[in-house]
Design a protein around this motif. Sequence first.
Motif, PDB file in Angstrom:
ATOM      1  N   PRO A 119      88.047 -99.023 -37.121  1.00  0.00           N
ATOM      2  CA  PRO A 119      89.298 -98.969 -36.356  1.00  0.00           C
ATOM      3  C   PRO A 119      89.107 -98.264 -35.026  1.00  0.00           C
ATOM      4  CG  PRO A 119      89.334 -97.314 -38.089  1.00  0.00           C
ATOM      5  CD  PRO A 119      88.080 -98.127 -38.291  1.00  0.00           C
ATOM      6  N   PRO A 120      89.901 -98.635 -34.010  1.00  0.00           N
ATOM      7  CA  PRO A 120      89.794 -97.984 -32.704  1.00  0.00           C
ATOM      8  C   PRO A 120      90.439 -96.602 -32.725  1.00  0.00           C
ATOM      9  CG  PRO A 120      91.597 -99.537 -32.687  1.00  0.00           C
ATOM     10  CD  PRO A 120      90.912 -99.695 -34.024  1.00  0.00           C
ATOM     11  N   LYS A 125      96.972 -88.056 -34.452  1.00  0.00           N
ATOM     12  CA  LYS A 125      97.772 -87.999 -35.675  1.00  0.00           C
ATOM     13  C   LYS A 125      98.140 -89.372 -36.223  1.00  0.00           C
ATOM     14  CE  LYS A 125      99.670 -83.398 -34.810  1.00  0.00           C
ATOM     15  NZ  LYS A 125     100.894 -82.568 -34.715  1.00  0.00           N
ATOM     16  N   ILE A 126      97.653 -90.432 -35.567  1.00  0.00           N
ATOM     17  CA  ILE A 126      97.931 -91.774 -36.087  1.00  0.00           C
ATOM     18  C   ILE A 126      96.947 -92.075 -37.209  1.00  0.00           C
ATOM     19  CG2 ILE A 126      97.830 -94.236 -35.538  1.00  0.00           C
ATOM     20  CD1 ILE A 126      98.970 -93.648 -32.859  1.00  0.00           C
ATOM     21  N   ASP A 132      93.940 -99.633 -38.737  1.00  0.00           N
ATOM     22  CA  ASP A 132      93.460-100.872 -39.355  1.00  0.00           C
ATOM     23  C   ASP A 132      94.331-102.057 -38.936  1.00  0.00           C
ATOM     24  OD1 ASP A 132      91.329 -99.703 -40.637  1.00  0.00           O
ATOM     25  OD2 ASP A 132      92.377 -99.397 -42.527  1.00  0.00           O
ATOM     26  N   TRP A 133      95.634-101.814 -38.826  1.00  0.00           N
ATOM     27  CA  TRP A 133      96.558-102.872 -38.410  1.00  0.00           C
ATOM     28  C   TRP A 133      96.198-103.355 -36.998  1.00  0.00           C
ATOM     29  CZ3 TRP A 133     100.116-103.546 -34.461  1.00  0.00           C
ATOM     30  CH2 TRP A 133     101.032-104.590 -34.629  1.00  0.00           C
ATOM     31  N   VAL A 134      95.879-102.424 -36.111  1.00  0.00           N
ATOM     32  CA  VAL A 134      95.481-102.783 -34.747  1.00  0.00           C
ATOM     33  C   VAL A 134      94.164-103.564 -34.762  1.00  0.00           C
ATOM     34  CG1 VAL A 134      94.743-101.853 -32.509  1.00  0.00           C
ATOM     35  CG2 VAL A 134      96.711-100.855 -33.700  1.00  0.00           C
ATOM     36  N   THR A 135      93.220-103.148 -35.635  1.00  0.00           N
ATOM     37  CA  THR A 135      91.936-103.836 -35.726  1.00  0.00           C
ATOM     38  C   THR A 135      92.119-105.294 -36.129  1.00  0.00           C
ATOM     39  OG1 THR A 135      90.821-101.780 -36.326  1.00  0.00           O
ATOM     40  CG2 THR A 135      89.688-103.834 -36.883  1.00  0.00           C
ATOM     41  N   LEU A 136      93.024-105.549 -37.061  1.00  0.00           N
ATOM     42  CA  LEU A 136      93.220-106.904 -37.578  1.00  0.00           C
ATOM     43  C   LEU A 136      94.236-107.716 -36.779  1.00  0.00           C
ATOM     44  CD1 LEU A 136      93.204-106.155 -41.419  1.00  0.00           C
ATOM     45  CD2 LEU A 136      91.363-107.123 -40.031  1.00  0.00           C
ATOM     46  N   LEU A 156      88.260-109.212 -44.723  1.00  0.00           N
ATOM     47  CA  LEU A 156      89.137-110.117 -43.985  1.00  0.00           C
ATOM     48  C   LEU A 156      89.852-111.073 -44.927  1.00  0.00           C
ATOM     49  CD1 LEU A 156      86.745-110.796 -40.985  1.00  0.00           C
ATOM     50  CD2 LEU A 156      89.020-109.749 -40.807  1.00  0.00           C
ATOM     51  N   HIS A 157      89.118-111.578 -45.927  1.00  0.00           N
ATOM     52  CA  HIS A 157      89.748-112.455 -46.921  1.00  0.00           C
ATOM     53  C   HIS A 157      90.831-111.702 -47.686  1.00  0.00           C
ATOM     54  CE1 HIS A 157      87.414-116.081 -46.404  1.00  0.00           C
ATOM     55  NE2 HIS A 157      86.273-115.431 -46.532  1.00  0.00           N
TER      56      HIS A 157
END
Length: 390
Positions: A119-120, A125-126, A132-136, A156-157
Motif C-alpha cells: 500500500p502507498p 494515522k490512516i 489497501d483500498w487505494v492500492t486496488l 486480487l482474485h
Amino acid sequence: MILVSGEFPPSPGGVGSYTEQLATHLAAQGVDMSVVAVNSPADIPREPDPGYHLLRLIQPWGKAAHRQLDRMVDLADHTWVHVQYQTGAFRMNPRINLAARRWRRRGLHVAWTYHDLLPPYLLPKIGRRVRDWVTLWPARFAEVIIGTNPEDCARLHAAGFHAWEIPVPSLIPVHHGNVEDRVAIRISHGVQPGDLLLGHMGLALPGKGIQTLVKALCILRRRGEPARLMLIGGHGKQETQTDPDFHANLLRQIQMSGMQDHVIWTGYLDNETIGATMACCDMMVMPFTAGASARRSSLMACLAQGCVTLTTTPQDADLLPPDLPAVSPRNPMALANAIQETAHSAERQEKARRAAATVIEGRTWDDVIQRHLYIYKTLLDDPGSGVQEI
C-alpha cells in the motif's frame, strides 16, 4: 500503446529496467510503443533510437503529467495506457492510483500490472484498510489486470478481480565469461584466493534481508570461514516512509559488528557488469524477509545466471524445487549453516544449479512478450471482449 512507469534507466530499479526491456521487445514485434517515465531526469542524453518514443517527467504524477500524457495520446493516436505499478517506484505517492478512472472517462483503455500490492503512504494515522483500498482502486477501472506472481494474483482474485499472471524474467543478461574474467573481477574488489565470496544482488532496501545476511557473515567469520559479502547494486532508490533510516542503520550494523572490512559495496552497475560480477561470486544469497517470491527479479536473475543460490522459504510452496537451498527468514544461524553446508559440498552446489534451471522455465522474455502480445491482440481486435486466458 503507452507504458507508464515510476522509474526508468539509468535510474536504478527493477520496475524501470523491466519497463525498458518490455518496451524494447514489444517495439521489435511491431507494437506502436511510447513510454512515459515519471520521476525521471529529463536532461539525460538521448540514446540511439530504441524503437519507441520516450517522455521523461521530472515531477511526480500530477496534473502536469496528465497534460503531457494527453498530448502524447492525441499526437500518436494511442488508445491504450498500460501502467507498470509498484508503490515504491512511484515514491509511495497515490496520485497514479487515481489516474485509471480519469483515463477511462476520457475513452482510453487501461491495463495495469501490479509488480507488488504494497500500500502507498497516505497519512500516519490512516489504517491499512484504507491504504489497501487505494492500492486496488485502479483495478476497478482497468480492463486488463496483471500480477507477476501467484501470491498477488490470489489476493486480487480474493478481492473480486480477474488477474492474469505474467512472471518477471531475469533483467540481467547471462554472462558467459571464463575463469580469467572471474579471477580478474575478484582481484579488482580485493577478494583474496581462497575467500568464500557471497553475493547479494539488488538495491539495498528493507525486505531484502541484508541485516540477516550481515549477522550470518559474522557467524561464519567467527567459525573461521574466510567469508566476504559483496553487495551488488546501489544503496537504494529512495528513502522509504516506512524505514527512512534503513541505509544508515545498515551501515551502523556493519560497523558495530566489525564486518566493514569484509563487506564490499559495488555501487550502481550496468546490467552487463552485474552479470559478470554475479558470476564471480561463489554463491548468491537472497534472504528475503517475507520469503522468496516470483516477483523478485533479483532472485530470477540469480537463477537465470546459473549461480548457486540460497534464499528463504517462499510462501508459494511450488516456487522452489527441493534441491534449491532455502531457510526460514530472519534466521541468521540457519542461514550461516546453509551457506557453510553448501560451500563445502560440490554435490549440493551442482544440485542447486540444476534446480535453478527448472525454476526459470517459462519465465523467459520470449514467454513474457508472447503473453503480452496475446492480450494486446485480443483486446485491440475487440476491446469489449475481455481476455479470459493467457
